[in-house]
Design a protein around this motif. Structure first.
Motif, mmCIF file in Angstrom:
data_model
loop_
_atom_site.group_PDB
_atom_site.id
_atom_site.type_symbol
_atom_site.label_atom_id
_atom_site.label_comp_id
_atom_site.label_asym_id
_atom_site.label_seq_id
_atom_site.Cartn_x
_atom_site.Cartn_y
_atom_site.Cartn_z
ATOM 1 N N ILE A 28 0.850 -1.189 0.000
ATOM 2 C CA ILE A 28 0.000 0.000 0.000
ATOM 3 C C ILE A 28 0.888 1.242 0.000
ATOM 4 N N ARG A 29 0.804 2.043 -1.075
ATOM 5 C CA ARG A 29 1.603 3.265 -1.145
ATOM 6 C C ARG A 29 0.935 4.414 -0.394
ATOM 7 N N CYS A 30 -0.391 4.393 -0.361
ATOM 8 C CA CYS A 30 -1.166 5.487 0.220
ATOM 9 C C CYS A 30 -0.815 5.682 1.694
ATOM 10 N N ARG A 31 -0.607 6.913 2.073
ATOM 11 C CA ARG A 31 -0.279 7.229 3.462
ATOM 12 C C ARG A 31 -1.563 7.367 4.281
ATOM 13 N N ASP A 32 -1.537 6.791 5.488
ATOM 14 C CA ASP A 32 -2.734 6.740 6.320
ATOM 15 C C ASP A 32 -3.339 8.114 6.558
ATOM 16 N N ALA A 33 -2.494 9.087 6.887
ATOM 17 C CA ALA A 33 -2.992 10.432 7.203
ATOM 18 C C ALA A 33 -3.665 11.059 5.990
ATOM 19 N N GLU A 34 -3.093 10.852 4.820
ATOM 20 C CA GLU A 34 -3.658 11.448 3.608
ATOM 21 C C GLU A 34 -4.923 10.705 3.179
ATOM 22 N N ARG A 35 -4.989 9.384 3.431
ATOM 23 C CA ARG A 35 -6.219 8.645 3.152
ATOM 24 C C ARG A 35 -7.360 9.189 4.006
ATOM 25 N N SER A 36 -7.089 9.418 5.287
ATOM 26 C CA SER A 36 -8.107 9.963 6.186
ATOM 27 C C SER A 36 -8.539 11.358 5.749
ATOM 28 N N THR A 37 -7.581 12.145 5.290
ATOM 29 C CA THR A 37 -7.894 13.496 4.809
ATOM 30 C C THR A 37 -8.807 13.445 3.590
ATOM 31 N N LEU A 38 -8.512 12.560 2.667
ATOM 32 C CA LEU A 38 -9.330 12.424 1.462
ATOM 33 C C LEU A 38 -10.755 11.999 1.795
ATOM 34 N N LEU A 39 -10.893 11.078 2.726
ATOM 35 C CA LEU A 39 -12.231 10.630 3.118
ATOM 36 C C LEU A 39 -13.013 11.761 3.786
ATOM 37 N N LYS A 40 -12.311 12.597 4.532
ATOM 38 C CA LYS A 40 -12.956 13.753 5.154
ATOM 39 C C LYS A 40 -13.432 14.734 4.082
ATOM 40 N N ILE A 41 -12.602 14.953 3.073
ATOM 41 C CA ILE A 41 -12.970 15.847 1.970
ATOM 42 C C ILE A 41 -14.196 15.295 1.245
ATOM 43 N N LYS A 42 -14.223 13.989 1.031
ATOM 44 C CA LYS A 42 -15.367 13.361 0.363
ATOM 45 C C LYS A 42 -16.651 13.598 1.158
ATOM 46 N N GLU A 43 -16.577 13.439 2.469
ATOM 47 C CA GLU A 43 -17.749 13.641 3.323
ATOM 48 C C GLU A 43 -18.259 15.072 3.245
ATOM 49 N N GLU A 44 -17.333 16.014 3.110
ATOM 50 C CA GLU A 44 -17.708 17.431 3.144
ATOM 51 C C GLU A 44 -18.181 17.953 1.787
ATOM 52 N N ILE A 45 -17.871 17.235 0.706
ATOM 53 C CA ILE A 45 -18.259 17.703 -0.626
ATOM 54 C C ILE A 45 -19.260 16.763 -1.291
ATOM 55 N N TYR A 46 -18.970 15.466 -1.271
ATOM 56 C CA TYR A 46 -19.846 14.502 -1.925
ATOM 57 C C TYR A 46 -20.635 13.738 -0.862
ATOM 58 N N ASP A 47 -21.952 13.957 -0.809
ATOM 59 C CA ASP A 47 -22.751 13.278 0.194
ATOM 60 C C ASP A 47 -23.351 11.978 -0.330
ATOM 61 N N ASP A 48 -22.960 11.546 -1.506
ATOM 62 C CA ASP A 48 -23.399 10.263 -2.047
ATOM 63 C C ASP A 48 -22.317 9.751 -2.976
ATOM 64 N N GLU A 49 -22.560 8.605 -3.606
ATOM 65 C CA GLU A 49 -21.549 7.982 -4.462
ATOM 66 C C GLU A 49 -21.969 8.005 -5.931
ATOM 67 N N GLU A 50 -22.785 8.976 -6.293
ATOM 68 C CA GLU A 50 -23.278 9.029 -7.661
ATOM 69 C C GLU A 50 -22.347 9.808 -8.586
ATOM 70 N N HIS A 51 -21.253 10.310 -8.061
ATOM 71 C CA HIS A 51 -20.395 11.181 -8.854
ATOM 72 C C HIS A 51 -19.025 10.569 -9.113
ATOM 73 N N GLY A 52 -18.970 9.229 -9.135
ATOM 74 C CA GLY A 52 -17.727 8.572 -9.534
ATOM 75 C C GLY A 52 -16.735 8.328 -8.428
ATOM 76 N N ALA B 21 -21.683 21.696 -1.640
ATOM 77 C CA ALA B 21 -21.161 21.773 -0.280
ATOM 78 C C ALA B 21 -21.264 23.217 0.181
ATOM 79 N N VAL B 22 -21.195 23.417 1.480
ATOM 80 C CA VAL B 22 -21.282 24.771 2.029
ATOM 81 C C VAL B 22 -20.005 25.541 1.729
ATOM 82 N N ASN B 23 -18.869 24.924 1.992
ATOM 83 C CA ASN B 23 -17.586 25.599 1.789
ATOM 84 C C ASN B 23 -16.555 24.637 1.212
ATOM 85 N N ILE B 24 -15.496 25.190 0.669
ATOM 86 C CA ILE B 24 -14.362 24.378 0.244
ATOM 87 C C ILE B 24 -13.744 23.747 1.485
#
Length: 203
Positions: A38-62, A111-114
């Protein structure tokens, strides 16, 4: 002596075949092991998932490839994400909707904000949020100026508004900047921050 030499020949062939088989199996196992790294870094994986939660509230956008499950731990293979081959750090994030069409009336992800979590992706050099609808009072956040590695920034068609922060002038590596189709943006001291964007090629 000749009988002994003749009988040893098949044994030599068998040993050679066995050697090739074993080394081939070891090589296959090694390659399989390499694929599981696994190349992905744990901290950055968690950050990406947080960004997904804050922008994409479903999985219809790829973004169905994004997840916490064991089979989805490799965030470097997620849609819209690219990592540096050596360090594993996330360097590209493209959240522009796959079906995004300029000037269409398509419903965009909103989303409300970036997401402020973007500030934790310190090695990001490519950021595309075009087509993501930020509703309400959604200015360009000043923390964007802390992403010092950015070379590409696309915030077009996002409905961001307010004053363009002077911190944007800190992006000395920025080569491409697109803020088009955001009609409520304004700017003060254009010459001040624009003059600091020494690498800018396209605005």
């Amino acid at each position: 002596m000749m009988m002994s030499g003749t009988s040893s020949a098949p044994q030599s062939v068998m040993i050679l075949v066995l050697f090739i088989y074993l080394t081939g199996s070891l090589g296959s196992n090694l390659r399989a092991g390499e694929q599981r790294i696994i190349r992905c870094r744990d901290a950055e994986r968690s950050t990406l998932l947080k960004i997904k939660e804050e922008i994409y509230d479903d999985e219809e956008h790829g973004l169905m490839s994004w997840g916490k499950e064991e089979g989805k731990r490799e965030c470097c293979e997620w849609v819209g994400v690219r990592c540096d081959n050596k360090s594993g750090h996330v360097i590209t994030l493209d959240l522009s909707p796959p079906t995004f069409e300029r000037d269409s009336k398509r419903v965009w992800p909103s989303a409300v904000n970036i997401s402020s979590s973007l500030a934790h992706l310190h090695y990001l050099n490519y950021l595309d949020l075009s087509g993501v609808y930020f509703y309400g009072d959604s200015p360009i956040p000043s923390f964007i100026g802390s992403l010092s590695s950015l070379r590409y920034l696309n915030l077009s068609h996002t409905s961001i508004n307010g004053e363009i922060p002077p911190q944007l002038g800190s992006l000395s590596s920025l080569e491409f900047l697109d803020l088009s189709y955001n009609f409520d943006l304004n700017i003060k001291n254009l010459g001040y921050w624009l003059s600091n964007l020494s690498s800018l090629r396209l605005l």
